[in-house]
Design a protein around this motif. Structure first.
Motif, short mmCIF file in Angstrom:
data_model
loop_
_atom_site.label_atom_id
_atom_site.label_comp_id
_atom_site.label_asym_id
_atom_site.label_seq_id
_atom_site.Cartn_x
_atom_site.Cartn_y
_atom_site.Cartn_z
N TYR A 17 58.64 33.33 2.21
CA TYR A 17 58.02 34.13 3.25
C TYR A 17 57.29 33.22 4.24
N THR A 18 57.15 33.69 5.45
CA THR A 18 56.70 32.87 6.57
C THR A 18 55.19 32.71 6.62
N THR A 19 54.76 31.80 7.50
CA THR A 19 53.32 31.66 7.75
C THR A 19 52.76 32.95 8.35
N GLY A 20 53.60 33.65 9.13
CA GLY A 20 53.17 34.93 9.69
C GLY A 20 52.88 35.97 8.62
N SER A 21 53.73 36.02 7.60
CA SER A 21 53.51 36.94 6.48
C SER A 21 52.23 36.59 5.73
N CYS A 22 52.00 35.30 5.54
CA CYS A 22 50.78 34.86 4.85
C CYS A 22 49.53 35.26 5.64
N ALA A 23 49.56 35.05 6.95
CA ALA A 23 48.41 35.39 7.79
C ALA A 23 48.15 36.89 7.75
N ALA A 24 49.22 37.69 7.83
CA ALA A 24 49.06 39.15 7.79
C ALA A 24 48.51 39.61 6.45
N THR A 180 59.92 35.65 12.79
CA THR A 180 60.30 36.92 13.42
C THR A 180 60.59 38.01 12.39
N SER A 181 61.07 37.61 11.21
CA SER A 181 61.43 38.60 10.18
C SER A 181 60.40 38.67 9.05
N GLY A 182 59.51 37.67 8.99
CA GLY A 182 58.54 37.60 7.89
C GLY A 182 59.09 36.93 6.66
N ILE A 183 60.40 36.64 6.66
CA ILE A 183 61.08 36.10 5.49
C ILE A 183 61.71 34.76 5.85
N VAL A 184 61.63 33.79 4.93
CA VAL A 184 62.30 32.50 5.08
C VAL A 184 63.59 32.54 4.28
N GLU A 185 64.70 32.39 4.99
CA GLU A 185 65.99 32.35 4.30
C GLU A 185 66.35 30.91 4.00
N PRO A 186 66.54 30.56 2.73
CA PRO A 186 66.82 29.16 2.39
C PRO A 186 68.14 28.70 2.95
N MET A 187 68.16 27.48 3.45
CA MET A 187 69.43 26.96 3.94
C MET A 187 69.38 25.43 4.00
N SER A 188 70.52 24.85 3.73
CA SER A 188 70.76 23.45 4.05
C SER A 188 71.90 23.46 5.06
N ASP A 189 72.11 22.37 5.75
CA ASP A 189 73.18 22.33 6.74
C ASP A 189 74.52 22.69 6.11
N GLU A 190 74.85 22.04 5.00
CA GLU A 190 76.16 22.28 4.39
C GLU A 190 76.28 23.69 3.84
N ALA A 191 75.18 24.17 3.23
CA ALA A 191 75.21 25.53 2.69
C ALA A 191 75.36 26.54 3.81
#
Length: 372
Positions: A17-24, A180-191
């Motif tokens: 989850y994002t810094t925005g979600s933490c702040a909220a 923007t969504s409140g959620i961090v979607e995990p990703m690597s370049d290859e993934a």
């Protein structure tokens, strides 16, 4: 406390989850505790994505005094390699007797010092979506006749910000509160590339031979809002434009429409096909060169180079009425894309700005749009 996963490249990866979600969450928890004079250890918030988060309130740092309270939430980026993973984001909330919500940036939250970002100079670097999250979540616990003064605090923010692009953008003294969504979607370049290929394969299997490619959420929103394009025809490709164009040729796609923010797609006009700023930039240089070609003065060109973002450059273009440059940039981006793909694809480009909306539709894009 987010138990959701996505499988990428055969690997199970956890959402964060994002810094925005933490702040909220910190703001809502502190507001509740200030009103009830009662310590809580968990708080629920709803993210713009629609997911409900139940987050731990960090107890050793909780303080309640009169009509004020303070607490922290710990950032969890899941399996994403996020520099803010594990930091504490806090909120100091004072309940007031007027129905106003005032949001401030405290220690470790950056301050805007240059024009051209999404917020005015002098404001804390808390982006619009997190600002709205903070307001809406705090309002859920406030009585109708009460308001709150909310100060967001990130103790490690100033140190972490030095490892980001914030100083270059004129954001001083700390990190930005984002998401923007409140959620961090995990990703690597290859993934992430692998996930794009899967989407592309699905589109081909469904009989599609025309696609809309967008760098991210804003491009997707504009493709649907401005042109009514069905979401099934849209693939989010992040920065990997050259990669996905190659894959489109491989999969026998005939026509591609690229729709996105000028900050990403203007790079195509300069022959840049991985648009990540750490790979290549040149946004302002490309804009400046094309302004010079249509007769912009040396003074205007200097001002372009003083901008920290393409939004700032767009404001200058509007001020000096060089609107024709948008169409030129779209056409050059189309020409570069067609050259890059050796004319194996028909490619159109549409650019927009966050503040000004639709900027230009390339000549080829106008033709392709008629088929959607």
């Amino acid at each position: 406390m987010l138990d959701k996963y996505v499988v990428k490249n055969g690997k199970k990866m956890k959402y964060g989850y994002t810094t925005g979600s933490c702040a909220a969450a910190a703001a809502k928890a502190a507001a509740y505790m200030a009103l009830k004079n009662k310590i809580i250890d968990k708080i629920n918030i709803e993210t713009p994505k629609g997911w409900i988060l139940t987050l731990d309130v960090i107890e050793p740092a909780i303080k309640i005094k009169g009509q004020s309270a303070f607490c922290f939430i710990k950032k969890d980026a899941g399996d994403d390699p996020d520099i803010t993973h594990g930091i504490l984001i806090g909120a100091d909330v004072e309940i007031i007797d007027t129905p106003d919500i005032i949001i401030k940036g405290g220690e470790g939250v950056g301050k805007i010092t240059k024009p051209g970002l999404y917020l005015p100079v002098g404001q804390p670097a808390i982006n619009p979506a997190p600002l709205e999250m903070i307001r809406s979540e705090v309002l859920k616990v406030l009585p109708d006749n009460k308001g709150a003064i909310i100060t967001i605090i990130v103790p490690e923010g100033e140190k972490i910000a030095k490892k980001t692009f914030n100083p270059k953008l004129g954001i001083q003294g700390g990190i930005s509160i984002l998401g923007t969504s409140g959620i961090v979607e995990p990703m690597s370049d290859e993934a992430f590339k692998e996930s794009i290929i899967i989407e592309l394969n699905m589109a081909v299997n469904n009989g599609l031979d025309r696609l809309v490619l967008v760098p991210g959420n804003y491009g997707e929103e504009n493709a649907q809002k401005l042109f009514g394009i069905d979401k099934a025809n849209i693939i989010k490709i992040s920065n990997f434009i050259g990669f996905i164009l190659d894959k489109c040729i491989e999969k026998k796609i005939k026509k591609v429409l690229l729709i996105g923010h000028i900050g990403k797609l203007v790079k195509l006009a300069g022959g840049i096909f991985n648009t990540h700023s750490r790979v290549a930039d040149g946004r302002l240089e490309i804009i400046a060169a094309n302004l010079a070609l249509i007769g912009a003065s040396k003074e205007v060109i200097k001002k372009v180079f003083q901008c920290v973002t393409t939004e700032g450059a767009v404001n200058l273009i509007e001020e000096y009425k060089y609107h024709e440059v948008y169409g030129i940039l779209c056409r050059k981006a189309e020409e570069r894309c067609i050259s890059y793909t050796h004319e194996n694809l028909e490619i159109g480009v549409v650019m927009f700005s966050m503040e000004k909306g639709l900027l230009a539709i390339g000549d080829k894009a106008k033709e392709i749009l008629e088929e959607f």
